[in-house]
Design an enzyme around this catalytic site. Structure first.
Site, PDB file in Angstrom:
ATOM      1  N   ARG A 273       0.825  -1.219   0.000  1.00  0.00           N
ATOM      2  CA  ARG A 273       0.000   0.000   0.000  1.00  0.00           C
ATOM      3  C   ARG A 273       0.854   1.262   0.000  1.00  0.00           C
ATOM      4  NH1 ARG A 273      -5.562  -0.468   1.860  1.00  0.00           N
ATOM      5  NH2 ARG A 273      -6.230  -2.448   1.013  1.00  0.00           N
TER       6      ARG A 273
ATOM      7  N   ARG B 295      -3.015   6.742   1.278  1.00  0.00           N
ATOM      8  CA  ARG B 295      -3.444   7.973   1.954  1.00  0.00           C
ATOM      9  C   ARG B 295      -2.428   8.593   2.879  1.00  0.00           C
ATOM     10  NH1 ARG B 295      -8.858   5.146   3.719  1.00  0.00           N
ATOM     11  NH2 ARG B 295      -7.325   3.490   3.584  1.00  0.00           N
TER      12      ARG B 295
ATOM     13  N   ARG C 150      -6.027  11.904  -5.627  1.00  0.00           N
ATOM     14  CA  ARG C 150      -7.299  11.231  -5.325  1.00  0.00           C
ATOM     15  C   ARG C 150      -8.444  12.239  -5.379  1.00  0.00           C
ATOM     16  NH1 ARG C 150     -11.328   9.291  -3.140  1.00  0.00           N
ATOM     17  NH2 ARG C 150     -11.559   7.857  -1.379  1.00  0.00           N
TER      18      ARG C 150
ATOM     19  N   ASP D  20      -6.958  -2.276  -7.236  1.00  0.00           N
ATOM     20  CA  ASP D  20      -7.480  -2.952  -6.048  1.00  0.00           C
ATOM     21  C   ASP D  20      -7.819  -4.385  -6.415  1.00  0.00           C
ATOM     22  OD1 ASP D  20      -8.440  -2.290  -3.144  1.00  0.00           O
ATOM     23  OD2 ASP D  20      -9.908  -3.670  -4.000  1.00  0.00           O
TER      24      ASP D  20
ATOM     25  N   TYR E  72     -14.586 -11.802   0.212  1.00  0.00           N
ATOM     26  CA  TYR E  72     -15.288 -10.549  -0.106  1.00  0.00           C
ATOM     27  C   TYR E  72     -16.600 -10.802  -0.834  1.00  0.00           C
ATOM     28  CZ  TYR E  72     -11.669  -7.632   1.799  1.00  0.00           C
ATOM     29  OH  TYR E  72     -10.824  -7.012   2.682  1.00  0.00           O
TER      30      TYR E  72
HETATM   31  O1  CP3 Z   1      -0.054  -1.518  -2.542  1.00  0.00           O
HETATM   32  C1  CP3 Z   1      -0.345  -0.576  -3.310  1.00  0.00           C
HETATM   33  O2  CP3 Z   1       0.121   0.570  -3.153  1.00  0.00           O
HETATM   34  C2  CP3 Z   1      -1.220  -0.858  -4.518  1.00  0.00           C
HETATM   35  C3  CP3 Z   1      -2.603  -0.613  -4.336  1.00  0.00           C
HETATM   36  C4  CP3 Z   1      -3.512  -1.557  -3.579  1.00  0.00           C
HETATM   37  C5  CP3 Z   1      -4.768  -1.124  -3.064  1.00  0.00           C
HETATM   38  N1  CP3 Z   1      -5.447  -2.200  -2.593  1.00  0.00           N
HETATM   39  C6  CP3 Z   1      -5.247   0.262  -3.101  1.00  0.00           C
HETATM   40  C7  CP3 Z   1      -6.341   0.670  -2.189  1.00  0.00           C
HETATM   41  C8  CP3 Z   1      -3.425  -2.921  -3.323  1.00  0.00           C
HETATM   42  C9  CP3 Z   1      -2.270  -3.875  -3.593  1.00  0.00           C
HETATM   43  C10 CP3 Z   1      -4.651  -3.323  -2.713  1.00  0.00           C
HETATM   44  C11 CP3 Z   1      -4.961  -4.723  -2.363  1.00  0.00           C
HETATM   45  C12 CP3 Z   1      -6.140  -5.010  -1.531  1.00  0.00           C
HETATM   46  N2  CP3 Z   1      -7.387  -4.425  -1.578  1.00  0.00           N
HETATM   47  C13 CP3 Z   1      -6.178  -6.038  -0.576  1.00  0.00           C
HETATM   48  C14 CP3 Z   1      -5.066  -6.995  -0.284  1.00  0.00           C
HETATM   49  C15 CP3 Z   1      -4.043  -6.387   0.616  1.00  0.00           C
HETATM   50  C16 CP3 Z   1      -4.517  -6.162   2.016  1.00  0.00           C
HETATM   51  O3  CP3 Z   1      -4.549  -5.004   2.438  1.00  0.00           O
HETATM   52  O4  CP3 Z   1      -4.820  -7.154   2.690  1.00  0.00           O
HETATM   53  C17 CP3 Z   1      -7.460  -6.038   0.002  1.00  0.00           C
HETATM   54  C18 CP3 Z   1      -7.970  -6.971   1.078  1.00  0.00           C
HETATM   55  C19 CP3 Z   1      -8.224  -5.022  -0.659  1.00  0.00           C
HETATM   56  C20 CP3 Z   1      -9.654  -4.680  -0.432  1.00  0.00           C
HETATM   57  C21 CP3 Z   1      -9.805  -3.263   0.015  1.00  0.00           C
HETATM   58  N3  CP3 Z   1      -9.640  -2.160  -0.821  1.00  0.00           N
HETATM   59  C22 CP3 Z   1     -10.127  -2.791   1.293  1.00  0.00           C
HETATM   60  C23 CP3 Z   1     -10.363  -3.666   2.508  1.00  0.00           C
HETATM   61  C24 CP3 Z   1     -10.173  -1.397   1.210  1.00  0.00           C
HETATM   62  C25 CP3 Z   1     -10.584  -0.435   2.297  1.00  0.00           C
HETATM   63  C26 CP3 Z   1      -9.558  -0.279   3.334  1.00  0.00           C
HETATM   64  C27 CP3 Z   1      -8.908   1.058   3.225  1.00  0.00           C
HETATM   65  O5  CP3 Z   1      -7.687   1.115   3.378  1.00  0.00           O
HETATM   66  O6  CP3 Z   1      -9.646   2.029   3.030  1.00  0.00           O
HETATM   67  C28 CP3 Z   1      -9.821  -1.016  -0.100  1.00  0.00           C
HETATM   68  C29 CP3 Z   1      -9.692   0.363  -0.643  1.00  0.00           C
HETATM   69  C30 CP3 Z   1      -8.317   0.750  -1.098  1.00  0.00           C
HETATM   70  N4  CP3 Z   1      -7.519  -0.005  -1.901  1.00  0.00           N
HETATM   71  C31 CP3 Z   1      -7.650   1.980  -0.836  1.00  0.00           C
HETATM   72  C32 CP3 Z   1      -6.428   1.934  -1.520  1.00  0.00           C
HETATM   73  C33 CP3 Z   1      -5.385   3.025  -1.594  1.00  0.00           C
HETATM   74  C34 CP3 Z   1      -8.214   3.156  -0.051  1.00  0.00           C
HETATM   75  C35 CP3 Z   1      -9.097   3.935  -0.971  1.00  0.00           C
HETATM   76  C36 CP3 Z   1      -8.996   5.419  -0.779  1.00  0.00           C
HETATM   77  O7  CP3 Z   1      -8.061   6.070  -1.294  1.00  0.00           O
HETATM   78  O8  CP3 Z   1      -9.888   5.944  -0.098  1.00  0.00           O
END
Ligand code: CP3
Length: 336
Positions: free
Chosen positions: A22, A26, A35, A72, A149
């Protein structure tokens, strides 16, 4: 060869390569600005130019060894007919969770590579903007985590509905995992064709199953996915999966990424021939530079000398101060 790819292939490196799960997110002010410009998170992911921009931001700021494409794990489910909404702060949400075998059978496999072209385009832009020594990483969700999910419709703590579905309908659930494996194999193939030089499969919720159930119900689909990935190093991330490393040993992957609950030495000993990635607790980066330096040094002291990639044990937390990330990276870069 980029040092990330050398380490994944267990070849000698001048120092451990490092990237951060990640890393485009943010905690970075420049991410928050892009964003804002994009409107929503999904629009940001679906715009190749903006997705490439946020992928490059942490590389420009920190000079990391790998750039993970910004997307994502839930987006490539849209071509299968599953559309998640991303609510601000509330995480992903599915209006109608798929919690019975009939709903799984309705998942329609897309024609190869259709519906995720924006990821391929962003990958191409990223590869052509980066120096050769930075490796581009593609990714997807593992079948089990994606199924969690689909069945829960959102992030869950105990995955009770998913486990209930698995134990009630093991054959149909296994078919669901296989369908997800095939779709993700095609998706990773598309990413490799577009320039991904390594791929990571995120099994974030692996740890909620026992080793016996994970081996029996999940490993066949995970193996099916990994076996179908063409010619680049494959990393499998297992959240909470310390008890699963012996089960992962036979899988066709070059590296296993573990979290802070799994000691690096234990992972290395139970995964002969594989590289190990991880595993600092992301919460350590909320502390002070001094505490971060000693925790990072301890992580490196426990790491294998060959085939090691420094990373966190899970995604970086949004409240992480940028200077704390610098402290983490300074220690890793100081090691030769
Ligand atoms: O790593 C990186 O920088 C690449 C981007 C990336 C995102 N999601 C961006 C994201 C990657 C590799 C993921 C994978 C992902 N997404 C996983 C597996 C990794 C992990 O964390 O276990 C999972 C389970 C998801 C599902 C998901 N997407 C969730 C649970 C959430 C909400 C949680 C949160 O942090 O808000 C997301 C949204 C998400 N995916 C965000 C980002 C940057 C936040 C969105 C925003 O900018 O508001």
């Amino acid at each position: 060869m980029p040092r990330l790819l050398s380490a994944l292939r267990r070849q000698p490196v001048d120092r451990p390569p490092v990237w951060i799960m990640r890393q485009a997110g943010r905690f970075l002010p420049e991410y928050r600005a892009t964003r804002e410009q994009a409107g929503s998170f999904v629009e940001l992911c679906r715009s190749p130019r903006l997705a490439a921009e946020v992928t490059l931001q942490p590389i420009r700021r920190f000079g990391l060894d790998g750039a993970i494409i910004f997307s994502d794990i839930l987006l490539p489910l849209a071509p299968l007919g599953v559309h998640f909404e991303f609510t601000d702060g509330g995480g992903p949400h599915l209006a109608q969770p798929l919690d019975d075998p009939r709903s799984w059978q309705r998942l329609s496999p897309p024609p190869a590579w259709a519906g995720t072209e924006f990821v391929a385009e962003a990958l191409g832009l990223v590869r052509s903007s980066l120096p050769e020594e930075v490796a581009v990483i593609g990714f997807c969700g593992a079948p089990w985590t994606l199924a969690c999910y689909l069945v829960e419709g959102r992030t869950s703590r105990d995955h009770a509905a998913t486990k209930a579905a698995l134990y009630a309908h093991p054959a149909e659930f296994r078919a669901l995992l296989d369908a997800l494996a095939d779709a993700m194999a095609a998706y990773l193939g598309q990413q490799v064709a577009a320039g991904a030089q390594a791929v990571q499969v995120f099994d974030s919720w692996a740890g909620t199953l026992s080793a016996a159930d994970y081996r029996r119900h999940v490993v066949p689909a995970l193996a099916r996915l990994l076996n179908a990935v063409p010619t680049v190093p494959r990393i499998v991330y297992v959240g909470g999966g310390g008890h699963l490393t012996p089960v992962l040993a036979p899988l066709a992957c070059e590296a296993v990424s573990v979290d802070w609950r799994c000691p690096l030495a234990v992972a290395a000993a139970s995964l002969p021939g594989k590289a190990i990635q991880g595993n600092l607790d992301p919460a350590v980066l909320l502390s002070s530079p001094g505490a971060i330096r000693s925790a990072t040094a301890a992580m490196l002291d426990a790491a294998p000398t060959v085939g090691y990639v420094a990373n966190l044990g899970h995604g970086i937390l949004p409240a992480t101060p940028v200077e704390n990330v610098e402290a983490f990276l300074d220690v890793i870069r100081g090691r030769t």
